[in-house]
Each structure stands twice: as structure tokens, then as C-alpha cells.
Design a protein around this motif. Structure first.
Motif, PDB file in Angstrom:
ATOM      1  N   LYS A 158       0.867  -1.189   0.000  1.00 41.66           N
ATOM      2  CA  LYS A 158       0.000   0.000   0.000  1.00 41.66           C
ATOM      3  C   LYS A 158       0.896   1.229   0.000  1.00 41.66           C
ATOM      4  O   LYS A 158       2.120   1.120  -0.050  1.00 41.66           O
ATOM      5  CB  LYS A 158      -0.961  -0.002   1.183  1.00 41.66           C
ATOM      6  CG  LYS A 158      -0.310   0.081   2.546  1.00 41.66           C
ATOM      7  CD  LYS A 158      -1.310   0.323   3.675  1.00 41.66           C
ATOM      8  CE  LYS A 158      -2.516  -0.582   3.650  1.00 41.66           C
ATOM      9  NZ  LYS A 158      -3.387  -0.404   4.833  1.00 41.66           N
ATOM     10  N   GLN A 192      -2.892   2.140  -9.764  1.00 43.80           N
ATOM     11  CA  GLN A 192      -4.098   1.658 -10.438  1.00 43.80           C
ATOM     12  C   GLN A 192      -4.315   2.394 -11.752  1.00 43.80           C
ATOM     13  O   GLN A 192      -4.771   1.815 -12.731  1.00 43.80           O
ATOM     14  CB  GLN A 192      -5.314   1.843  -9.532  1.00 43.80           C
ATOM     15  CG  GLN A 192      -5.414   0.815  -8.422  1.00 43.80           C
ATOM     16  CD  GLN A 192      -6.713   0.945  -7.658  1.00 43.80           C
ATOM     17  OE1 GLN A 192      -6.959   1.963  -7.003  1.00 43.80           O
ATOM     18  NE2 GLN A 192      -7.548  -0.070  -7.724  1.00 43.80           N
ATOM     19  N   MET A 205      -6.902  -3.393  -6.157  1.00 41.40           N
ATOM     20  CA  MET A 205      -7.226  -3.320  -4.743  1.00 41.40           C
ATOM     21  C   MET A 205      -7.742  -4.669  -4.247  1.00 41.40           C
ATOM     22  O   MET A 205      -8.554  -5.322  -4.900  1.00 41.40           O
ATOM     23  CB  MET A 205      -8.283  -2.233  -4.497  1.00 41.40           C
ATOM     24  CG  MET A 205      -8.778  -2.136  -3.076  1.00 41.40           C
ATOM     25  SD  MET A 205      -7.550  -1.488  -1.921  1.00 41.40           S
ATOM     26  CE  MET A 205      -7.699   0.278  -2.246  1.00 41.40           C
ATOM     27  N   ARG A 206      -7.280  -5.117  -3.087  1.00 38.91           N
ATOM     28  CA  ARG A 206      -7.727  -6.343  -2.459  1.00 38.91           C
ATOM     29  C   ARG A 206      -8.859  -6.047  -1.477  1.00 38.91           C
ATOM     30  O   ARG A 206      -9.092  -4.899  -1.091  1.00 38.91           O
ATOM     31  CB  ARG A 206      -6.559  -6.994  -1.699  1.00 38.91           C
ATOM     32  CG  ARG A 206      -5.420  -7.461  -2.578  1.00 38.91           C
ATOM     33  CD  ARG A 206      -4.122  -7.599  -1.804  1.00 38.91           C
ATOM     34  NE  ARG A 206      -4.219  -8.379  -0.587  1.00 38.91           N
ATOM     35  CZ  ARG A 206      -3.828  -9.647  -0.467  1.00 38.91           C
ATOM     36  NH1 ARG A 206      -3.331 -10.287  -1.528  1.00 38.91           N
ATOM     37  NH2 ARG A 206      -3.909 -10.279   0.680  1.00 38.91           N
ATOM     38  N   ARG A 207      -9.521  -7.111  -1.044  1.00 35.24           N
ATOM     39  CA  ARG A 207     -10.592  -6.930  -0.059  1.00 35.24           C
ATOM     40  C   ARG A 207     -10.076  -6.406   1.275  1.00 35.24           C
ATOM     41  O   ARG A 207     -10.815  -5.753   2.025  1.00 35.24           O
ATOM     42  CB  ARG A 207     -11.309  -8.266   0.190  1.00 35.24           C
ATOM     43  CG  ARG A 207     -12.065  -8.812  -1.004  1.00 35.24           C
ATOM     44  CD  ARG A 207     -12.800 -10.065  -0.595  1.00 35.24           C
ATOM     45  NE  ARG A 207     -13.245 -10.834  -1.742  1.00 35.24           N
ATOM     46  CZ  ARG A 207     -13.852 -12.004  -1.668  1.00 35.24           C
ATOM     47  NH1 ARG A 207     -14.065 -12.547  -0.489  1.00 35.24           N
ATOM     48  NH2 ARG A 207     -14.223 -12.644  -2.765  1.00 35.24           N
ATOM     49  N   GLY A 209      -7.922  -4.140   1.764  1.00 40.15           N
ATOM     50  CA  GLY A 209      -7.508  -2.747   1.711  1.00 40.15           C
ATOM     51  C   GLY A 209      -6.098  -2.528   1.203  1.00 40.15           C
ATOM     52  O   GLY A 209      -5.681  -1.375   1.037  1.00 40.15           O
ATOM     53  N   TRP A 210      -5.355  -3.602   0.945  1.00 39.73           N
ATOM     54  CA  TRP A 210      -4.031  -3.506   0.350  1.00 39.73           C
ATOM     55  C   TRP A 210      -4.146  -3.628  -1.168  1.00 39.73           C
ATOM     56  O   TRP A 210      -5.190  -4.032  -1.695  1.00 39.73           O
ATOM     57  CB  TRP A 210      -3.116  -4.600   0.896  1.00 39.73           C
ATOM     58  CG  TRP A 210      -2.772  -4.427   2.349  1.00 39.73           C
ATOM     59  CD1 TRP A 210      -3.586  -4.684   3.413  1.00 39.73           C
ATOM     60  CD2 TRP A 210      -1.545  -3.948   2.893  1.00 39.73           C
ATOM     61  NE1 TRP A 210      -2.942  -4.402   4.587  1.00 39.73           N
ATOM     62  CE2 TRP A 210      -1.682  -3.946   4.296  1.00 39.73           C
ATOM     63  CE3 TRP A 210      -0.338  -3.534   2.323  1.00 39.73           C
ATOM     64  CZ2 TRP A 210      -0.649  -3.541   5.150  1.00 39.73           C
ATOM     65  CZ3 TRP A 210       0.689  -3.131   3.176  1.00 39.73           C
ATOM     66  CH2 TRP A 210       0.529  -3.137   4.560  1.00 39.73           C
ATOM     67  N   TYR A 211      -3.070  -3.285  -1.867  1.00 38.74           N
ATOM     68  CA  TYR A 211      -2.995  -3.489  -3.314  1.00 38.74           C
ATOM     69  C   TYR A 211      -2.165  -4.737  -3.605  1.00 38.74           C
ATOM     70  O   TYR A 211      -1.365  -5.184  -2.772  1.00 38.74           O
ATOM     71  CB  TYR A 211      -2.332  -2.292  -4.007  1.00 38.74           C
ATOM     72  CG  TYR A 211      -3.126  -1.020  -3.955  1.00 38.74           C
ATOM     73  CD1 TYR A 211      -4.140  -0.767  -4.866  1.00 38.74           C
ATOM     74  CD2 TYR A 211      -2.845  -0.050  -2.988  1.00 38.74           C
ATOM     75  CE1 TYR A 211      -4.867   0.417  -4.823  1.00 38.74           C
ATOM     76  CE2 TYR A 211      -3.566   1.133  -2.931  1.00 38.74           C
ATOM     77  CZ  TYR A 211      -4.572   1.362  -3.853  1.00 38.74           C
ATOM     78  OH  TYR A 211      -5.291   2.528  -3.803  1.00 38.74           O
ATOM     79  N   GLU A 212      -2.352  -5.275  -4.809  1.00 41.16           N
ATOM     80  CA  GLU A 212      -1.499  -6.365  -5.260  1.00 41.16           C
ATOM     81  C   GLU A 212      -1.254  -6.233  -6.752  1.00 41.16           C
ATOM     82  O   GLU A 212      -2.082  -5.688  -7.494  1.00 41.16           O
ATOM     83  CB  GLU A 212      -2.129  -7.733  -4.949  1.00 41.16           C
ATOM     84  CG  GLU A 212      -3.388  -8.050  -5.728  1.00 41.16           C
ATOM     85  CD  GLU A 212      -3.946  -9.435  -5.401  1.00 41.16           C
ATOM     86  OE1 GLU A 212      -3.602  -9.991  -4.333  1.00 41.16           O
ATOM     87  OE2 GLU A 212      -4.746  -9.957  -6.204  1.00 41.16           O
TER      88      GLU A 212
END
Length: 261
Positions: A158, A192, A205-207, A209-212
Motif C-alpha cells: 500500500k 491503479q 485493490m484487495r478486499r 484494503g491492500w494493493y497487489e
């Protein structure tokens, strides 16, 4: 089928899918009882657990163990690796903590800081203060993974309040064991909406709240051994980079049908 013995129904259910087993429990009382059977859920649990695995206390059935591993990853390797199961298939998933990764200048407090954040499975995450040379590498042994499964690895991260220097794509690569050929890295964007004309896979965005962003994917066959090396780097453009918060690298089955053969 309600006339069949319960153990026979349990055997049939063990040859279906996890979703089918859960749905079958609404058919009748005998199906519900069969669907709760340890014999059924043993089929969906791994036949071999990673070294250091200890089942959580208080779980009295194999079904409870399965869903505990789906929803509550277990920490291994001095809490630098988490182990869980994918809900749909029961395949093994792992996440490598930032502390277990090789981060260039990661131990120099002028460039990276180790901080604690709430609602994370690991004690520490890595916060980037400032670098010009970004290089993050992780390794995992293929023997830990489920056989006959298409996997992907993802950098999980993040941003702090003032990220800088990540508008341009960076290089991602995944190298399999005993690969002698030069591996051409792919371009990925940690943003993004990077606002660049270069073709690059963008972060999602992941569930939680972090990004991947995906680093690469591979098919794990029975008997595959050796370490996979996954990396993300930007070493060719002397731009300042700051504001990245690194959670780790996750390895999990891809959301596709698994290849056969």
C-alpha cells in the motif's frame, strides 16, 4: 439416494467439490450428517502439511480445521510465512512476510523503516523512506505447494500519504528452478491508473484494503522441486522513489480452471 448408507453417501461427496458438499447438507438429515463427516473433509485437506504446522486448539472436526485454515492463516517459520487454504479447491496458499524477502538496503534505516500496522498477519511491514534503486526478491520451495495447480505470485503493498516516483512501470519476474534461459521480465504498474502509455499490468485493490500486482505465474506439477524466485525491481531509471509500504509476496492458485496433464 436417501436409502444409501451414510458412509456410502460420504464417499460419493468426497469425490465432488467443496461447494457441492456444502450444498448437499440442505438435501436431508442423512446428507447433512454425511457432509459433516471427517472422511469427506479429509479429502479436501492437504495430505501433507508444511513443517511446523500445528492445528489450532479447540477444533473438533476436519471441517472446522478446513474453514479455520481458509479464514485464519497460520504463521510458520518464526512468523515470517503464513499458510492457508483456498476455499474453492483446498489448495495451499502462502504469504511471505516482508522480513523474509531480500530488499536492497532493507536493513539501512536511511532508506527503509520497519513498522507495525494494525490488522496485518505479520508483526512488521517495510516502509520505504527513499531509494533510487528498488529491488525486492522472494524465494519459496515448490515442494510446499499443491500438485497439479496453476499458481500466481503477487506483491502486496500500500502507500503512505505521500508516494512519489512510481508513475512509470517497474519490472516483475518469476524464475523457475533449473531455468537456464534468460527470463524476460514483464512490466507492471504499482499504480491503479499510472497515466503512462507503456503497456503494463496495473495494481488491483484487495478486499483487505491492500494493493497487489502479479509478478508471474507457473504450473506446479507432481514432483516439482527447487526454489522459485520472484522479484520486482526498478534499477534503470535514477528517479527518487518513496512512500511504498511492503506487506509481502503471496502465492496462491490462479482463479482459473487447473490445467491437466
Amino acid at each position: 439416494m436417501n436409502t444409501l448408507p451414510e458412509d456410502c453417501i460420504a464417499k460419493i461427496l468426497s469425490l465432488t467439490t467443496i461447494a457441492d458438499v456444502c450444498r448437499s447438507s440442505t438435501v436431508s438429515r442423512i446428507f447433512r450428517s454425511a457432509a459433516e463427516s471427517d472422511n469427506v473433509w479429509n479429502h479436501f485437506l492437504p495430505s501433507d502439511f508444511p513443517a511446523g504446522f500445528v492445528a489450532p486448539a479447540g477444533l473438533t472436526t476436519r471441517k472446522q480445521l478446513f474453514f479455520s485454515l481458509v479464514h485464519n492463516p497460520l504463521l510458520l517459520n518464526d512468523a515470517h510465512l503464513s499458510f492457508s487454504l483456498e476455499r474453492k479447491s483446498g489448495k495451499k496458499c502462502y504469504m511471505m512476510a516482508a522480513r523474509s524477502l531480500s530488499i536492497v538496503w532493507g536493513h539501512d534505516q536511511r532508506y527503509w523503516q520497519w513498522i507495525t500496522l494494525p490488522n496485518t498477519r505479520f508483526v512488521e511491514v517495510a516502509a520505504l523512506i527513499l531509494v533510487w534503486w528498488l529491488e525486492i526478491t522472494g524465494k519459496i520451495n515448490m515442494s510446499l505447494l499443491s500438485d497439479d495447480t496453476l499458481y500466481a505470485s503477487y506483491l502486496v503493498f500500500k502507500w503512505n500519504d505521500a508516494p512519489y516516483g512510481f508513475r512509470q512501470p517497474v519490472e516483475a519476474s518469476l524464475v523457475l528452478p533449473d531455468t537456464d534461459d534468460h527470463v524476460q521480465p514483464s512490466l507492471v504498474s504499482l499504480m491503479q491508473n499510472p497515466g503512462t502509455e507503456e503497456e503494463a499490468q496495473c495494481a488491483a485493490m484487495r478486499r483487505d484494503g491492500w494493493y497487489e500486482v502479479e509478478l508471474g505465474h507457473f504450473f506446479k506439477r507432481r514432483g516439482d522441486m527447487g526454489e522459485i524466485e520472484m522479484s520486482l525491481k526498478e534499477t534503470k531509471k535514477p528517479f527518487e522513489k518513496r512512500g511504498l509500504i511492503l506487506y509481502g509476496i503471496e502465492i496462491r492458485p490462479m482463479p482459473q480452471l487447473y490445467p491437466t496433464g
